[in-house]
Write a protein that holds these residues in place. Structure first.
Motif, PDB file in Angstrom:
ATOM      1  N   GLY A  85       7.140  98.741  68.148  1.00 41.67           N
ATOM      2  CA  GLY A  85       6.020  98.415  69.020  1.00 41.67           C
ATOM      3  C   GLY A  85       6.131  97.032  69.640  1.00 41.67           C
ATOM      4  N   LEU A  86       7.328  96.672  70.047  1.00 45.65           N
ATOM      5  CA  LEU A  86       7.550  95.327  70.578  1.00 45.65           C
ATOM      6  C   LEU A  86       6.722  95.071  71.838  1.00 45.65           C
ATOM      7  CD1 LEU A  86      11.369  95.067  69.972  1.00 45.65           C
ATOM      8  CD2 LEU A  86       9.658  93.464  69.112  1.00 45.65           C
ATOM      9  N   LYS A  87       6.304  93.828  71.972  1.00 46.17           N
ATOM     10  CA  LYS A  87       5.509  93.380  73.114  1.00 46.17           C
ATOM     11  C   LYS A  87       6.206  92.202  73.784  1.00 46.17           C
ATOM     12  CE  LYS A  87       1.282  94.421  70.491  1.00 46.17           C
ATOM     13  NZ  LYS A  87       0.013  93.860  69.965  1.00 46.17           N
ATOM     14  N   PRO A  88       5.944  91.959  75.052  1.00 46.77           N
ATOM     15  CA  PRO A  88       6.561  90.803  75.713  1.00 46.77           C
ATOM     16  C   PRO A  88       6.290  89.485  74.986  1.00 46.77           C
ATOM     17  CG  PRO A  88       5.632  92.268  77.346  1.00 46.77           C
ATOM     18  CD  PRO A  88       5.209  92.809  76.014  1.00 46.77           C
ATOM     19  N   GLU A  89       5.142  89.358  74.339  1.00 48.86           N
ATOM     20  CA  GLU A  89       4.835  88.121  73.618  1.00 48.86           C
ATOM     21  C   GLU A  89       5.644  87.955  72.337  1.00 48.86           C
ATOM     22  OE1 GLU A  89       2.638  90.434  74.721  1.00 48.86           O
ATOM     23  OE2 GLU A  89       0.983  90.701  73.292  1.00 48.86           O
ATOM     24  N   ASP A  90       6.411  88.961  71.951  1.00 48.53           N
ATOM     25  CA  ASP A  90       7.331  88.833  70.817  1.00 48.53           C
ATOM     26  C   ASP A  90       8.637  88.156  71.233  1.00 48.53           C
ATOM     27  OD1 ASP A  90       6.294  92.101  69.786  1.00 48.53           O
ATOM     28  OD2 ASP A  90       5.672  90.175  68.920  1.00 48.53           O
ATOM     29  N   THR A  91       8.819  87.907  72.514  1.00 51.06           N
ATOM     30  CA  THR A  91      10.035  87.257  73.000  1.00 51.06           C
ATOM     31  C   THR A  91      10.164  85.857  72.417  1.00 51.06           C
ATOM     32  OG1 THR A  91      10.052  88.516  75.068  1.00 51.06           O
ATOM     33  CG2 THR A  91      11.208  86.397  75.057  1.00 51.06           C
ATOM     34  N   ALA A  92      11.292  85.597  71.759  1.00 49.38           N
ATOM     35  CA  ALA A  92      11.535  84.309  71.094  1.00 49.38           C
ATOM     36  C   ALA A  92      12.924  84.326  70.481  1.00 49.38           C
ATOM     37  CB  ALA A  92      10.497  84.063  70.001  1.00 49.38           C
ATOM     38  N   VAL A  93      13.336  83.171  69.995  1.00 46.99           N
ATOM     39  CA  VAL A  93      14.503  83.103  69.119  1.00 46.99           C
ATOM     40  C   VAL A  93      13.994  83.307  67.692  1.00 46.99           C
ATOM     41  CG1 VAL A  93      16.399  81.706  68.253  1.00 46.99           C
ATOM     42  CG2 VAL A  93      15.727  81.548  70.660  1.00 46.99           C
ATOM     43  N   TYR A  94      14.598  84.255  66.992  1.00 46.32           N
ATOM     44  CA  TYR A  94      14.189  84.581  65.627  1.00 46.32           C
ATOM     45  C   TYR A  94      15.157  83.949  64.639  1.00 46.32           C
ATOM     46  CZ  TYR A  94      10.619  87.816  67.212  1.00 46.32           C
ATOM     47  OH  TYR A  94       9.492  88.357  67.766  1.00 46.32           O
ATOM     48  N   TYR A  95      14.584  83.270  63.649  1.00 45.51           N
ATOM     49  CA  TYR A  95      15.359  82.562  62.640  1.00 45.51           C
ATOM     50  C   TYR A  95      15.082  83.137  61.253  1.00 45.51           C
ATOM     51  CZ  TYR A  95      15.965  78.940  66.210  1.00 45.51           C
ATOM     52  OH  TYR A  95      16.268  78.249  67.353  1.00 45.51           O
ATOM     53  N   CYS A  96      16.127  83.210  60.478  1.00 49.82           N
ATOM     54  CA  CYS A  96      16.023  83.584  59.077  1.00 49.82           C
ATOM     55  C   CYS A  96      16.081  82.305  58.255  1.00 49.82           C
ATOM     56  CB  CYS A  96      17.196  84.510  58.736  1.00 49.82           C
ATOM     57  SG  CYS A  96      17.360  84.921  57.014  1.00 49.82           S
ATOM     58  N   GLY A  97      15.236  82.219  57.224  1.00 49.94           N
ATOM     59  CA  GLY A  97      15.224  81.044  56.371  1.00 49.94           C
ATOM     60  C   GLY A  97      15.169  81.414  54.898  1.00 49.94           C
ATOM     61  N   ALA A  98      15.604  80.465  54.058  1.00 50.46           N
ATOM     62  CA  ALA A  98      15.571  80.653  52.607  1.00 50.46           C
ATOM     63  C   ALA A  98      14.709  79.564  51.990  1.00 50.46           C
ATOM     64  CB  ALA A  98      16.980  80.606  52.013  1.00 50.46           C
ATOM     65  N   SER A  99      13.811  79.979  51.115  1.00 53.97           N
ATOM     66  CA  SER A  99      12.851  79.060  50.503  1.00 53.97           C
ATOM     67  C   SER A  99      12.730  79.343  49.012  1.00 53.97           C
ATOM     68  CB  SER A  99      11.487  79.244  51.168  1.00 53.97           C
ATOM     69  OG  SER A  99      10.485  78.544  50.478  1.00 53.97           O
ATOM     70  N   ARG A 100      12.399  78.305  48.271  1.00 52.96           N
ATOM     71  CA  ARG A 100      12.143  78.497  46.841  1.00 52.96           C
ATOM     72  C   ARG A 100      10.833  79.250  46.624  1.00 52.96           C
ATOM     73  NH1 ARG A 100      16.429  77.851  43.375  1.00 52.96           N
ATOM     74  NH2 ARG A 100      17.620  75.982  43.912  1.00 52.96           N
ATOM     75  N   TYR A 101      10.001  79.305  47.659  1.00 53.75           N
ATOM     76  CA  TYR A 101       8.686  79.933  47.545  1.00 53.75           C
ATOM     77  C   TYR A 101       8.532  80.990  48.622  1.00 53.75           C
ATOM     78  CZ  TYR A 101       8.384  75.262  45.602  1.00 53.75           C
ATOM     79  OH  TYR A 101       8.649  74.099  44.936  1.00 53.75           O
ATOM     80  N   GLY A 102       7.651  81.927  48.424  1.00 54.47           N
ATOM     81  CA  GLY A 102       7.320  82.903  49.456  1.00 54.47           C
ATOM     82  C   GLY A 102       6.326  82.281  50.405  1.00 54.47           C
ATOM     83  N   SER A 103       6.787  81.367  51.243  1.00 52.87           N
ATOM     84  CA  SER A 103       5.904  80.517  52.036  1.00 52.87           C
ATOM     85  C   SER A 103       5.805  80.959  53.492  1.00 52.87           C
ATOM     86  CB  SER A 103       6.421  79.076  51.985  1.00 52.87           C
ATOM     87  OG  SER A 103       5.658  78.245  52.839  1.00 52.87           O
ATOM     88  N   ARG A 104       4.671  80.632  54.096  1.00 56.24           N
ATOM     89  CA  ARG A 104       4.455  80.837  55.527  1.00 56.24           C
ATOM     90  C   ARG A 104       4.712  79.547  56.320  1.00 56.24           C
ATOM     91  NH1 ARG A 104       0.673  85.298  56.458  1.00 56.24           N
ATOM     92  NH2 ARG A 104       0.252  86.331  54.477  1.00 56.24           N
ATOM     93  N   ILE A 105       5.129  78.497  55.643  1.00 56.67           N
ATOM     94  CA  ILE A 105       5.298  77.184  56.262  1.00 56.67           C
ATOM     95  C   ILE A 105       6.770  76.871  56.442  1.00 56.67           C
ATOM     96  CG2 ILE A 105       4.794  74.733  56.046  1.00 56.67           C
ATOM     97  CD1 ILE A 105       2.422  75.534  54.259  1.00 56.67           C
ATOM     98  N   ALA A 106       7.168  76.557  57.671  1.00 61.09           N
ATOM     99  CA  ALA A 106       8.587  76.319  57.968  1.00 61.09           C
ATOM    100  C   ALA A 106       9.153  75.161  57.152  1.00 61.09           C
ATOM    101  CB  ALA A 106       8.766  76.073  59.458  1.00 61.09           C
ATOM    102  N   MET A 107       8.337  74.162  56.873  1.00 65.70           N
ATOM    103  CA  MET A 107       8.844  72.997  56.147  1.00 65.70           C
ATOM    104  C   MET A 107       9.232  73.328  54.708  1.00 65.70           C
ATOM    105  SD  MET A 107       6.457  69.854  57.420  1.00 65.70           S
ATOM    106  CE  MET A 107       7.238  68.775  56.237  1.00 65.70           C
ATOM    107  N   ASP A 108       8.763  74.445  54.191  1.00 59.32           N
ATOM    108  CA  ASP A 108       9.104  74.847  52.821  1.00 59.32           C
ATOM    109  C   ASP A 108      10.466  75.532  52.731  1.00 59.32           C
ATOM    110  OD1 ASP A 108       5.687  75.789  51.942  1.00 59.32           O
ATOM    111  OD2 ASP A 108       6.741  73.864  51.815  1.00 59.32           O
TER     112      ASP A 108
END
Length: 122
Positions: A85-108
């Protein structure tokens, strides 16, 4: 040290689907939670989804809940983001990250992949 390599980005039509992959490597990768973020031009990096390695708990942003699904393959050390169900507003560069926590914060997040472009046209 954890290395992350994303793949699967590309172009899709409004309402279409794409699947992103993030291959993880490193001695302690199994101890990390994995997340997907995205960043559109001129905007901050935004949380999309996350999954813990141990329990498989998943978290989603409100903007993608019900459309995107995060999953992991233990044997392949790979995390996927199925985007429907992709939408035009989903357009972006998508990044995968690894964290010690299941966090919603990029700095983690301690480690990041190089990013993969997703473009959705109307």
């Amino acid at each position: 040290q954890v290395q992350l390599v994303e793949s699967g980005g590309g172009q899709a039509q409004d309402g279409g689907s794409l699947r992103l992959s993030c291959a993880a490597s490193g001695r302690t990768v199994s101890s990390y939670a994995m997340g997907w973020f995205r960043q559109a031009p001129g905007k901050e990096r935004e949380f999309v989804a996350a999954i813990t390695w141990a329990g498989g708990s998943t978290y989603y942003s409100d903007s993608v809940k019900g459309r995107f699904t995060i999953s992991r393959d233990y044997a392949k050390n790979t995390v996927y983001l199925q985007m429907n169900g992709l939408k035009p507003e989903d357009t972006a560069v998508y990044y995968c990250g690894a964290s010690r926590y299941g966090s919603r914060i990029a700095m983690d997040y301690d480690y990041w992949g190089q990013g993969t472009q997703v473009t959705v046209s109307s």
